[in-house]
Scaffold this motif. Structure first.
Motif, PDB file in Angstrom:
ATOM      1  N   SER A 137      -7.295  12.794 -15.706  1.00 23.03           N
ATOM      2  CA  SER A 137      -8.306  11.825 -15.276  1.00 23.03           C
ATOM      3  C   SER A 137      -7.752  10.736 -14.358  1.00 23.03           C
ATOM      4  N   GLN A 138      -6.427  10.708 -14.160  1.00 25.98           N
ATOM      5  CA  GLN A 138      -5.728   9.694 -13.367  1.00 25.98           C
ATOM      6  C   GLN A 138      -5.805   8.301 -13.997  1.00 25.98           C
ATOM      7  N   THR A 139      -6.177   8.211 -15.266  1.00 26.22           N
ATOM      8  CA  THR A 139      -6.173   6.902 -15.921  1.00 26.22           C
ATOM      9  C   THR A 139      -4.760   6.469 -16.307  1.00 26.22           C
ATOM     10  N   GLN A 140      -3.783   7.373 -16.193  1.00 23.79           N
ATOM     11  CA  GLN A 140      -2.405   7.001 -16.476  1.00 23.79           C
ATOM     12  C   GLN A 140      -1.716   6.392 -15.266  1.00 23.79           C
ATOM     13  N   LEU A 141      -2.319   6.520 -14.080  1.00 25.68           N
ATOM     14  CA  LEU A 141      -1.681   6.043 -12.847  1.00 25.68           C
ATOM     15  C   LEU A 141      -1.408   4.549 -12.956  1.00 25.68           C
ATOM     16  N   ASN A 142      -0.171   4.136 -12.633  1.00 24.48           N
ATOM     17  CA  ASN A 142       0.174   2.723 -12.695  1.00 24.48           C
ATOM     18  C   ASN A 142       1.137   2.360 -11.577  1.00 24.48           C
ATOM     19  N   TYR A 143       1.279   1.058 -11.358  1.00 25.75           N
ATOM     20  CA  TYR A 143       2.157   0.531 -10.311  1.00 25.75           C
ATOM     21  C   TYR A 143       3.208  -0.393 -10.923  1.00 25.75           C
ATOM     22  N   ARG A 144       3.744  -0.014 -12.073  1.00 22.16           N
ATOM     23  CA  ARG A 144       4.626  -0.895 -12.844  1.00 22.16           C
ATOM     24  C   ARG A 144       5.851  -1.384 -12.077  1.00 22.16           C
ATOM     25  N   ASP A 145       6.376  -0.561 -11.210  1.00 25.10           N
ATOM     26  CA  ASP A 145       7.606  -0.939 -10.506  1.00 25.10           C
ATOM     27  C   ASP A 145       7.343  -1.628  -9.167  1.00 25.10           C
ATOM     28  N   GLY A 146       6.092  -1.931  -8.866  1.00 26.18           N
ATOM     29  CA  GLY A 146       5.756  -2.500  -7.569  1.00 26.18           C
ATOM     30  C   GLY A 146       5.970  -4.001  -7.477  1.00 26.18           C
ATOM     31  N   ARG A 147       5.965  -4.490  -6.265  1.00 21.56           N
ATOM     32  CA  ARG A 147       6.205  -5.909  -6.014  1.00 21.56           C
ATOM     33  C   ARG A 147       5.051  -6.787  -6.510  1.00 21.56           C
ATOM     34  N   LEU A 148       3.905  -6.188  -6.766  1.00 25.47           N
ATOM     35  CA  LEU A 148       2.749  -6.965  -7.221  1.00 25.47           C
ATOM     36  C   LEU A 148       2.601  -6.954  -8.736  1.00 25.47           C
ATOM     37  N   SER A 149       3.538  -6.366  -9.455  1.00 29.25           N
ATOM     38  CA  SER A 149       3.390  -6.161 -10.896  1.00 29.25           C
ATOM     39  C   SER A 149       4.437  -6.950 -11.672  1.00 29.25           C
ATOM     40  N   ARG A 150       3.953  -7.763 -12.639  1.00 25.83           N
ATOM     41  CA  ARG A 150       4.859  -8.586 -13.436  1.00 25.83           C
ATOM     42  C   ARG A 150       4.346  -8.715 -14.868  1.00 25.83           C
ATOM     43  N   GLY A 151       5.292  -8.809 -15.808  1.00 25.47           N
ATOM     44  CA  GLY A 151       4.981  -9.177 -17.173  1.00 25.47           C
ATOM     45  C   GLY A 151       4.570  -8.044 -18.092  1.00 25.47           C
ATOM     46  N   VAL A 152       4.632  -8.349 -19.393  1.00 24.75           N
ATOM     47  CA  VAL A 152       4.240  -7.417 -20.441  1.00 24.75           C
ATOM     48  C   VAL A 152       3.516  -8.200 -21.525  1.00 24.75           C
ATOM     49  N   ALA A 153       2.412  -7.671 -22.024  1.00 25.09           N
ATOM     50  CA  ALA A 153       1.708  -8.257 -23.163  1.00 25.09           C
ATOM     51  C   ALA A 153       1.174  -7.107 -24.001  1.00 25.09           C
ATOM     52  N   GLY A 154       1.770  -6.915 -25.160  1.00 21.27           N
ATOM     53  CA  GLY A 154       1.439  -5.749 -25.963  1.00 21.27           C
ATOM     54  C   GLY A 154       1.969  -4.504 -25.300  1.00 21.27           C
ATOM     55  N   TYR A 168       0.840  -1.202   0.000  1.00 14.99           N
ATOM     56  CA  TYR A 168       0.000   0.000   0.000  1.00 14.99           C
ATOM     57  C   TYR A 168       0.870   1.245   0.000  1.00 14.99           C
ATOM     58  N   GLU A 169       1.773   1.344   0.949  1.00 20.73           N
ATOM     59  CA  GLU A 169       2.653   2.513   0.998  1.00 20.73           C
ATOM     60  C   GLU A 169       3.518   2.592  -0.246  1.00 20.73           C
ATOM     61  N   GLU A 170       4.063   1.482  -0.646  1.00 20.58           N
ATOM     62  CA  GLU A 170       4.957   1.455  -1.805  1.00 20.58           C
ATOM     63  C   GLU A 170       4.279   2.031  -3.044  1.00 20.58           C
ATOM     64  N   GLU A 171       3.053   1.628  -3.279  1.00 18.78           N
ATOM     65  CA  GLU A 171       2.359   2.058  -4.489  1.00 18.78           C
ATOM     66  C   GLU A 171       1.823   3.477  -4.387  1.00 18.78           C
ATOM     67  N   ARG A 172       1.288   3.829  -3.236  1.00 13.46           N
ATOM     68  CA  ARG A 172       0.611   5.119  -3.138  1.00 13.46           C
ATOM     69  C   ARG A 172       1.544   6.281  -2.808  1.00 13.46           C
ATOM     70  N   ILE A 173       2.621   6.046  -2.076  1.00 12.79           N
ATOM     71  CA  ILE A 173       3.490   7.163  -1.713  1.00 12.79           C
ATOM     72  C   ILE A 173       4.248   7.678  -2.922  1.00 12.79           C
ATOM     73  N   ALA A 174       4.594   6.792  -3.846  1.00 13.66           N
ATOM     74  CA  ALA A 174       5.290   7.228  -5.055  1.00 13.66           C
ATOM     75  C   ALA A 174       4.407   8.152  -5.874  1.00 13.66           C
ATOM     76  N   PHE A 175       3.130   7.797  -6.005  1.00 15.26           N
ATOM     77  CA  PHE A 175       2.204   8.644  -6.760  1.00 15.26           C
ATOM     78  C   PHE A 175       1.986   9.967  -6.041  1.00 15.26           C
ATOM     79  N   ALA A 176       1.853   9.941  -4.718  1.00 16.85           N
ATOM     80  CA  ALA A 176       1.636  11.179  -3.957  1.00 16.85           C
ATOM     81  C   ALA A 176       2.802  12.143  -4.133  1.00 16.85           C
ATOM     82  N   ARG A 177       4.019  11.631  -4.088  1.00 18.78           N
ATOM     83  CA  ARG A 177       5.191  12.496  -4.255  1.00 18.78           C
ATOM     84  C   ARG A 177       5.234  13.091  -5.657  1.00 18.78           C
ATOM     85  N   GLN A 178       4.936  12.277  -6.649  1.00 17.22           N
ATOM     86  CA  GLN A 178       4.905  12.763  -8.025  1.00 17.22           C
ATOM     87  C   GLN A 178       3.826  13.823  -8.201  1.00 17.22           C
ATOM     88  N   LEU A 179       2.666  13.584  -7.611  1.00 15.95           N
ATOM     89  CA  LEU A 179       1.546  14.517  -7.739  1.00 15.95           C
ATOM     90  C   LEU A 179       1.861  15.849  -7.077  1.00 15.95           C
TER      91      LEU A 179
END
Length: 505
Positions: free
Chosen positions: A386-403, A327-338
């Motif tokens: 719109s915040q539709t660009q928000l992503n957690y690509r570098d997080g521990r819960l995120s893996r893989g690429v398709a397209g 939770y902190e990992e994903e949300r604090i990065a976005f908060a700092r960027q914002l």
């Protein structure tokens, strides 16, 4: 044994959404607020597309859209003329079911959320204040002051601080809240108005003398958010007649009546951490920033939905406690960027000087109007807003690429004929999406785990959105992509869940 699974302190939109999402997942919650009810002078006005997408999980989106007002465009004004007209729908309609900015005053918003929560059997305990709390190994003991002045001890597994910028929870934990306060004073006014700009669209004046934005939420009614440029020691005593009306006049707006008026200072701060043991910070308790772009309330709601499914999974024994660290990992990065982004925009909008005035009044709106003619720029700007660009690509819960879709991304929305790939996302659950044909191995693997598998016939629109034919996407309960795989190798999905000790439900 704890009396509740989660005690939520603060019944603003962040706390209410957290309570709703937890209750919907069977978590026992208690929500308290020191105030008697929603404040009428709330400044948060905008509900963005990503929030509305997530609101579909509890069948909230339609009710919020109906209660609010869709603003299809924003107009940039200077010196009494429109310098740029930026429409959302041409681009947004390809990206989201909600290609607009919805204006819905926070006090109205809170009442709607609270009524939905009450329908689920949970009533906000008003005029109830958190006095102190002690954190144990597996529970938190909170001391509450009740409306009659008496005190009560409440034991809970987890404590969620949704109690605003002056958060008691954050202060009690001695968590740093680094940042600062802008010199300028802002005002907000609820007005009844007439004139050509009282047309249901958003209008922003970038005049030299002051800054003002008009956000309409009903016919002939709207909120003015403006800047008091000169430093005033008596800012709290100001009235609407005391502030400069040059920018308001420049919008060709006639103020027929002021229903209420308030002033406030703007801060830009992010807490040093969002989790400490069994205690969490969300919304303004964790991050505050300028009102540029109307991002604050939406970000707090995003915090709540991100945390809710993780708390539910841990409480049900379907994930280890370390899942909550994400939770902190994903949300604090976005908060700092914002905070960094809105700080730059705020500084530009409020800066003085002839050169800055020239750029703000003539050059920037002209560039915005020209740039918005290009599809890629329109899409980029809409995704940011719109915040539709928000992503957690570098997080521990995120893996893989398709397209063009990576683990941690928001699933692209595709509506083609009768096929809406967001329809299954109304369920707060793990699920797998396949675009094309699902093979027997994937079908059997999902069936053995009770994991919903949704198969969509391959369409050109899927390719245009960046999805891959025959690929499989594992989605988290908050609708973000956990794992993207170009091949339906179900062993990859099994390894992903096993490595994180997650049992999907």
């Amino acid at each position: 044994m704890a009396e509740r699974d989660v005690l939520i302190v603060g019944a603003g939109p962040t706390g209410l959404v957290l309570a709703l999402w937890l209750t919907a997942q069977g978590v026992r919650v208690r929500i308290i607020d020191r105030n008697a009810g929603p404040g009428p002078t709330s400044r948060a006005m905008v509900v963005h597309a990503r929030t509305l997408e997530l609101y579909r999980q509890l069948d909230l989106a339609a009710a919020v859209v109906e209660a609010g007002r869709c603003n299809p465009a924003v107009n940039l004004w200077a010196r009494g003329h429109v310098r740029a007209h930026i429409a959302f729908a041409p681009t947004g309609a390809k990206l989201t079911p909600y290609p607009f900015v919805l204006v819905f005053p926070q006090d109205h918003h809170e009442r709607l959320l609270a009524s939905r929560l009450e329908a689920m059997g949970i009533v906000v305990e008003r005029q109830t204040e958190l006095v102190d709390f002690d954190v144990g190994a597996d529970q938190v003991t909170a001391r509450l002051r009740l409306p009659d002045g008496s005190e009560e001890l409440c034991t809970t597994r987890y404590l969620a601080g949704c109690d605003g910028a002056r958060s008691t929870v954050r202060h009690r934990l001695a968590i740093d809240f680094e940042g600062g306060t802008y010199d300028q004073t802002f005002y907000v006014a609820d007005v009844e108005a007439s004139g050509p700009t009282a047309n249901g669209e958003a209008h922003i004046s970038l005049d030299t003398s002051d800054f003002v934005a008009l956000l309409a939420y009903a016919k002939g009614r709207g909120r003015l958010i403006g800047l008091v440029r000169e430093a005033r020691e008596d800012a709290r005593q100001l009235t609407f007649e005391d502030v400069s009306h040059r920018a308001i006049d420049g919008l060709r707006l006639t103020i027929d009546r002021v229903n209420w008026f308030s002033t406030y200072r703007v801060h830009h701060r992010v807490a040093d951490r969002f989790r400490q043991g069994n205690v969490f910070l969300l919304g303004d308790a964790a991050h505050v920033h300028s009102p540029v772009g109307g991002q604050g309330m939406n970000t707090g709601i995003g915090d709540a939905i991100n945390l809710a499914w993780k708390l539910a999974a841990v409480l049900r024994g379907q994930a280890p406690d370390r899942l909550l660290d994400s939770y902190e990992e994903e949300r604090i990065a976005f908060a700092r960027q914002l905070v960094a982004t809105t700080d730059r925009l705020f500084t530009f909008v409020t800066a003085g000087g002839r050169l800055v005035d020239l750029v703000r009044i003539y050059i920037a709106p002209a560039l915005a109007g020209v740039a918005y003619r290009f599809a890629r720029i329109r899409e980029f700007l809409f995704r940011i807003l719109s915040q539709t660009q928000l992503n957690y690509r570098d997080g521990r819960l995120s893996r893989g690429v398709a397209g063009s879709v990576q683990g941690g991304d928001r699933l692209p929305w595709v509506m083609a004929g009768e096929w809406d790939n967001y329809q299954p996302l109304s369920a707060i659950t793990w699920q797998v999406h396949v675009y094309g044909v699902a093979d027997d191995g994937m079908r059997q693997w999902c069936a053995a785990r009770g994991l919903p598998l949704h198969v969509f016939p391959w369409l050109e629109e899927h390719a245009a959105a960046g999805l891959v034919k025959g690929a499989a996407y594992l989605l988290r309960p908050d609708t973000y992509v956990a794992l993207a795989a170009e091949k339906q190798a179900h062993e990859l999905f099994g390894a992903y869940l096993a490595d994180r000790q997650i049992v999907p439900s």
